[in-house]
Design a protein around this motif. Structure first.
Motif, PDB file in Angstrom:
ATOM      1  N   CYS A 146       0.866  -1.182   0.000  1.00  0.00           N
ATOM      2  CA  CYS A 146       0.000   0.000   0.000  1.00  0.00           C
ATOM      3  C   CYS A 146       0.903   1.233   0.000  1.00  0.00           C
ATOM      4  N   THR A 147       0.323   2.408   0.201  1.00  0.00           N
ATOM      5  CA  THR A 147       1.152   3.613   0.172  1.00  0.00           C
ATOM      6  C   THR A 147       2.106   3.692   1.362  1.00  0.00           C
ATOM      7  N   ASN A 148       1.889   2.865   2.376  1.00  0.00           N
ATOM      8  CA  ASN A 148       2.754   2.893   3.559  1.00  0.00           C
ATOM      9  C   ASN A 148       3.851   1.839   3.527  1.00  0.00           C
ATOM     10  N   CYS A 149       3.897   1.020   2.482  1.00  0.00           N
ATOM     11  CA  CYS A 149       4.890  -0.066   2.481  1.00  0.00           C
ATOM     12  C   CYS A 149       5.131  -0.575   1.072  1.00  0.00           C
ATOM     13  N   GLY A 150       6.145  -1.436   0.956  1.00  0.00           N
ATOM     14  CA  GLY A 150       6.411  -2.105  -0.311  1.00  0.00           C
ATOM     15  C   GLY A 150       7.655  -1.594  -1.011  1.00  0.00           C
ATOM     16  N   PRO A 151       7.933  -2.131  -2.193  1.00  0.00           N
ATOM     17  CA  PRO A 151       9.136  -1.733  -2.939  1.00  0.00           C
ATOM     18  C   PRO A 151       9.024  -0.314  -3.451  1.00  0.00           C
ATOM     19  N   ARG A 152      10.132   0.391  -3.474  1.00  0.00           N
ATOM     20  CA  ARG A 152      10.192   1.755  -3.994  1.00  0.00           C
ATOM     21  C   ARG A 152      11.446   1.887  -4.870  1.00  0.00           C
ATOM     22  N   TYR A 153      12.584   2.131  -4.221  1.00  0.00           N
ATOM     23  CA  TYR A 153      13.819   2.404  -4.958  1.00  0.00           C
ATOM     24  C   TYR A 153      14.200   1.246  -5.877  1.00  0.00           C
ATOM     25  N   SER A 154      13.966   0.018  -5.441  1.00  0.00           N
ATOM     26  CA  SER A 154      14.408  -1.136  -6.223  1.00  0.00           C
ATOM     27  C   SER A 154      13.620  -1.320  -7.513  1.00  0.00           C
ATOM     28  N   ILE A 155      12.449  -0.652  -7.662  1.00  0.00           N
ATOM     29  CA  ILE A 155      11.648  -0.835  -8.874  1.00  0.00           C
ATOM     30  C   ILE A 155      11.477   0.437  -9.688  1.00  0.00           C
ATOM     31  N   VAL A 156      12.019   1.561  -9.221  1.00  0.00           N
ATOM     32  CA  VAL A 156      11.786   2.831  -9.908  1.00  0.00           C
ATOM     33  C   VAL A 156      12.897   3.120 -10.912  1.00  0.00           C
ATOM     34  N   ASP A 157      12.512   3.607 -12.080  1.00  0.00           N
ATOM     35  CA  ASP A 157      13.533   4.015 -13.060  1.00  0.00           C
ATOM     36  C   ASP A 157      13.248   5.393 -13.631  1.00  0.00           C
ATOM     37  N   GLY A 158      12.417   6.176 -12.932  1.00  0.00           N
ATOM     38  CA  GLY A 158      12.167   7.543 -13.361  1.00  0.00           C
ATOM     39  C   GLY A 158      11.442   8.331 -12.284  1.00  0.00           C
ATOM     40  N   ILE A 159      11.453   9.629 -12.425  1.00  0.00           N
ATOM     41  CA  ILE A 159      10.798  10.565 -11.507  1.00  0.00           C
ATOM     42  C   ILE A 159       9.869  11.449 -12.345  1.00  0.00           C
ATOM     43  N   PRO A 160       8.653  11.780 -11.886  1.00  0.00           N
ATOM     44  CA  PRO A 160       8.085  11.517 -10.568  1.00  0.00           C
ATOM     45  C   PRO A 160       7.822  10.030 -10.342  1.00  0.00           C
ATOM     46  N   TYR A 161       7.605   9.687  -9.068  1.00  0.00           N
ATOM     47  CA  TYR A 161       7.351   8.303  -8.714  1.00  0.00           C
ATOM     48  C   TYR A 161       5.907   7.962  -9.070  1.00  0.00           C
ATOM     49  N   ASP A 162       5.696   7.572 -10.325  1.00  0.00           N
ATOM     50  CA  ASP A 162       4.396   7.145 -10.822  1.00  0.00           C
ATOM     51  C   ASP A 162       4.561   5.780 -11.490  1.00  0.00           C
ATOM     52  N   SER A 439      24.590   6.179  -2.615  1.00  0.00           N
ATOM     53  CA  SER A 439      24.043   4.972  -3.227  1.00  0.00           C
ATOM     54  C   SER A 439      23.891   3.866  -2.196  1.00  0.00           C
ATOM     55  N   GLN A 440      23.222   2.817  -2.600  1.00  0.00           N
ATOM     56  CA  GLN A 440      23.216   1.601  -1.800  1.00  0.00           C
ATOM     57  C   GLN A 440      24.605   0.962  -1.823  1.00  0.00           C
ATOM     58  N   THR A 455      29.474   1.368 -12.108  1.00  0.00           N
ATOM     59  CA  THR A 455      29.288   2.259 -13.258  1.00  0.00           C
ATOM     60  C   THR A 455      27.820   2.336 -13.670  1.00  0.00           C
ATOM     61  N   ASP A 456      27.120   1.185 -13.649  1.00  0.00           N
ATOM     62  CA  ASP A 456      25.693   1.201 -13.996  1.00  0.00           C
ATOM     63  C   ASP A 456      24.892   1.995 -12.961  1.00  0.00           C
ATOM     64  N   GLY A 457      25.272   1.845 -11.690  1.00  0.00           N
ATOM     65  CA  GLY A 457      24.563   2.543 -10.623  1.00  0.00           C
ATOM     66  C   GLY A 457      24.715   4.048 -10.731  1.00  0.00           C
ATOM     67  N   ILE A 458      25.901   4.514 -11.100  1.00  0.00           N
ATOM     68  CA  ILE A 458      26.116   5.951 -11.287  1.00  0.00           C
ATOM     69  C   ILE A 458      25.204   6.477 -12.393  1.00  0.00           C
ATOM     70  N   ALA A 459      25.122   5.740 -13.493  1.00  0.00           N
ATOM     71  CA  ALA A 459      24.265   6.170 -14.597  1.00  0.00           C
ATOM     72  C   ALA A 459      22.797   6.182 -14.172  1.00  0.00           C
ATOM     73  N   HIS A 460      22.373   5.152 -13.433  1.00  0.00           N
ATOM     74  CA  HIS A 460      20.967   5.037 -13.045  1.00  0.00           C
ATOM     75  C   HIS A 460      20.565   6.116 -12.049  1.00  0.00           C
ATOM     76  N   LEU A 461      21.345   6.283 -10.985  1.00  0.00           N
ATOM     77  CA  LEU A 461      20.980   7.268  -9.969  1.00  0.00           C
ATOM     78  C   LEU A 461      21.083   8.686 -10.528  1.00  0.00           C
ATOM     79  N   GLY A 462      22.075   8.930 -11.364  1.00  0.00           N
ATOM     80  CA  GLY A 462      22.164  10.235 -12.007  1.00  0.00           C
ATOM     81  C   GLY A 462      20.947  10.531 -12.857  1.00  0.00           C
ATOM     82  N   LYS A 463      20.427   9.494 -13.537  1.00  0.00           N
ATOM     83  CA  LYS A 463      19.211   9.654 -14.347  1.00  0.00           C
ATOM     84  C   LYS A 463      18.008   9.969 -13.465  1.00  0.00           C
TER      85      LYS A 463
END
Length: 780
Positions: A146-162, A439-440, A455-463
């Motif tokens: 629900c909105t109070n729990c669950g995966p967030r960072y591990s499944i997101v690849d863009g902002i806003p978080y939609d 980062s993690q 290297t992949d993490g830098i590209a992803h988090l920067g994006k």
């Protein structure tokens, strides 16, 4: 989408005029139920307007009576959702538009992301209640959230978080889920991973070649675990390897297959009551175990605990324990799983596997079965590790549940920055505005797969953050892969930062300090500006500069890096340096199980200064004493020798009157000899003093030595602020004694809590130092 409150009319104020406010909310306010919270708050106070997500966070406009707006703004921060973290609230009065309804508007993208990304959150009690209710449509559903729990960072690849910017975009919601998702009064309003058995991810069991037909894959996995088999389980941030923690043959087989000889393994237990049967648990520790972050927590074992497999943690009295945080894990225990070893799904030193095909390919020779699902993972996130020291939770490994929550800075950065971190326990970081996003946990970069993750993490988090720094900070060590990578990037200006200066800056930044500080920085290895290996440092400095006030006297490392893996080499070196005779050293080494010929070879290296760089590393001193006491001659995992030395010293706090401590024959600044202390350990072993007494003597003598030097530095400089950083401060006895003594002397002592004291915190310090150096250049 625009959701309207039917017949909602905001009252007029006493003058008949209406007021309107625009409010900008920054922080972790997306993916945590903030918009429905705002909606309900507006309805409660009879206000019109709107709320929406955008790249900077949440934008609110409200209109109505002045008193109602004042109450709204007060409650906006005081009653925010539990997972929200508001870092900035900006409001301005604007012209009313006579709006009498409150809308939730679609998210906006404007090209510059300032919002925070929420970490993954443990499944909440409300969702668990539904999951265990046979009458609920999500009964036994392993992806409930629900909105109070669950995966967030591990499944997101863009902002806003939609949802379109997460890996849930491939799962179209059924009408029932869509109704919940679209209702602002529902707990699942805009919960991006929302799904159910009719429309969401599925779970299945396979042996790696074919799917195993069964109606209850989790129940079948539990039966296999009880038979001693090993199951690879796809979770939130990657795979775990699970075995029955009470089955010694199964745990031993896991170690052989994973190539993890004796490094401690984490254990997952179903609830706090079970944990208390095995471990001593304080109130702060209970709070961490049951909180929303659910790290691995290092706990002391009970002497009367039920038996666990001896090879889980063969070298110490601590146990790494975590409670279930993913619905799949709760369902394992609901199906009567035993206490489980739950270790990262990888071969030793490799990154954790995240994809189904990747896991089957890499772990086919390790796992007997695979419990898989089809919700993809964008970013691997290992379990975080926490230990309570001096009654305060302190992060030892910052990953799932903590990353990528930013660290606030006590100053504004002059520009966006990237920091590469160190090569061991790597994390990288982006700095923007007045915060740093770490980062993690990435791992040790000498592993090729981990370096690719870097290297992949830098590209992803920067994006995600939409930052494009032109300046990168890195370690001064020219051989670090992170340093080599930084210098290979033609679009970056590179700023090398000395390792221990970064440690000092890291603990200063975490504590919001900008003025000059005395730093006691203790670790194993760091490249010094003089080209030697540092690691036992008393520094005086700020972000822009530092001076070396005192340091452990350098001692040769025979065989260079091999000496860090083989503590007996450092024992030989310290004894040789202290003037012990060659025959006496060979005799002592026989007691450690080292052949005389090997010792002779090392002594010849020392005589010739061949491949024996000097080191002032405090970690290498711990290695030497651990070997001299006969505790550890091979570091089969990092810091094993030091951990065994701490374990043997016992749980009781150190007391400065416990031993009659000899005074080393030198001053309180410059190089600090430890030869007298090493000889005390050596002679104690020869006269039959028990290892516990010697280990406590060593810890106390070393702690008091650094305290006396810190007092001398304070007297010399007039500073009353001391920072403690470096991996050696993961040692409870040393850390707690030094902290208590320094506070007792009236010092303000800066320590790590949110950021790792080991090299996992280096990137934060690199950002702070690089910013100071850039500012100094521009104002020169």
């Amino acid at each position: 989408m625009s959701i309207r409150a039917d017949k909602l009319h905001a009252p007029e104020d006493s003058t008949g005029r209406r007021c309107r406010r625009r409010i900008r909310v920054s922080g972790t306010v997306q993916g945590v139920g903030f918009r429905p919270f705002v909606y309900r708050l507006a309805i409660r106070h009879g206000l019109g307007g709107f709320v929406c997500n955008d790249d900077r966070g949440v934008l609110v406009e409200i209109e109505g009576a002045t008193d109602s707006i004042v109450l709204f703004e007060q409650q906006l921060t005081a009653s925010a959702p539990p997972q929200a973290s508001i870092t900035r609230l900006e409001g301005e009065s604007i012209v009313p538009s006579n709006v009498r309804t409150f809308d939730i508007l679609p998210s906006k993208r404007n090209g510059s992301a300032e919002t925070r990304i929420s970490p993954d959150i443990a499944v909440c009690d409300d969702c668990l209640k539904e999951m265990f209710d046979p009458g609920d449509r999500r009964f036994a559903y392993p992806f409930i959230n629900c909105t109070n729990c669950g995966p967030r960072y591990s499944i997101v690849d863009g902002i806003p978080y939609d949802r379109p910017y997460t890996t849930m975009r491939s799962f179209a919601m059924c009408p029932a889920c869509a109704k919940e998702y679209g209702n602002p009064l529902d707990r699942r309003f805009h919960a991006q991973p929302v799904s159910c058995p009719n429309c969401g991810p599925r779970l299945w069991l396979t042996d790696g070649n074919r799917e195993i037909a069964c109606t209850n894959p989790i129940g079948q996995a539990v039966l296999s675990l009880k038979r001693g088999q090993m199951v690879a389980i796809r979770g939130i941030g990657g795979f775990h390897l699970a075995v029955d923690a009470t089955n010694e043959p199964a745990v031993a087989r896991l170690r052989r297959r994973k190539h993890r000889d004796d490094k401690p393994l984490a254990v997952m237990m179903p609830d706090l009551d079970v944990v208390r049967r095995y471990c001593l648990v304080s109130e702060p520790e209970a709070h961490i175990l049951t909180g929303s972050r659910r790290p691995i927590l290092l706990l002391r074992r009970r002497g009367d605990a039920p038996p666990l497999a001896p090879s889980i943690a063969p070298d110490g009295n601590m146990l790494g324990v975590l409670l279930p945080y993913a619905p799949i894990q709760h369902l394992l225990f609901q199906n009567n799983a035993p206490v489980l070893v739950m270790t990262s799904g990888n071969l030793s030193e490799e990154p954790i596997a995240i994809g189904n095909g990747e896991a089957v390919s890499r772990l086919q020779s390790v796992a007997d079965l695979f419990l898989l699902h089809d919700r993809e993972i964008v970013q691997r996130c290992d379990d975080s590790i926490v230990r309570v020291l001096a009654d305060v939770p302190r992060v030892m490994r910052r990953s799932r549940g903590y990353a990528p929550t930013p660290i606030a800075l006590p100053f504004d950065l002059s520009r966006p920055l990237l920091a590469c971190g160190a090569d061991l326990k790597n994390t990288f970081a982006f700095g923007r505005g007045n915060e740093v996003v770490l980062s993690q946990h990435i791992g040790d970069l000498d592993n090729t797969a981990a370096f690719d993750g870097f290297t992949d993490g830098i590209a992803h988090l920067g994006k995600l953050l939409r930052v494009q720094p032109t300046v990168v900070a890195c370690d001064l060590h020219p051989g670090y892969r992170s340093t080599i990578w930084a210098h290979s990037q033609s679009n970056f200006t590179v700023i090398p930062v000395q390792h221990h200066h970064a440690h000092l800056a890291s603990v200063m930044a975490e504590n919001g300090v900008t003025d000059k500080t005395i730093g006691i920085i203790l670790d194993g290895t760091g490249y010094g500006p003089d080209g030697t290996i540092w690691g036992g440092e008393i520094l005086i400095g700020d972000y822009g500069s530092f001076q070396r006030f005192a340091w452990l006297e350098p001692v040769p490392m025979p065989g260079a890096d091999r000496a860090a893996r083989q503590p007996w080499r450092m024992a030989v070196s310290h004894l040789w340096h202290a003037g012990v005779g060659r025959d006496e050293i060979r005799d002592a080494a026989r007691g450690w199980g080292i052949e005389p010929d090997r010792v002779t070879s090392v002594l010849q290296m020392l005589d010739r200064t061949y491949n024996s760089p000097g080191t002032s590393g405090c970690g290498r001193l711990f290695d030497a004493v651990s070997a001299i006491l006969g505790l550890c001659t091979e570091n089969t995992y990092e810091a094993k020798a030091a951990m065994m030395l701490e374990c043997v010293a016992g749980e009781e706090p150190l007391n400065e009157s416990e031993f009659d401590l000899a005074v080393e024959p030198d001053t309180a600044s410059g190089p600090l000899s430890c030869s007298r202390l090493v000889l005390d350990m050596f002679n104690g072993v020869r006269t039959g003093t028990d290892p516990r007494t010697l280990a406590r003597h060593f810890h106390l003598a070393l702690a008091e030595r650094f305290i006396s030097v810190a007092l001398a530095a304070a007297q010399s400089t007039g500073l009353r602020q001391i920072a403690l950083s470096g991996g050696v401060f993961q040692n409870r006895l040393l850390f707690e004694h030094m902290l208590q003594r320094l506070v007792g002397q009236g010092f303000r002592v800066l320590t790590h809590e949110q950021v790792s004291t080991n090299d996992g915190g280096i990137a934060l310090g690199q950002i702070a130092v690089a910013n100071a150096l850039l500012t100094a250049r521009e104002t020169a």
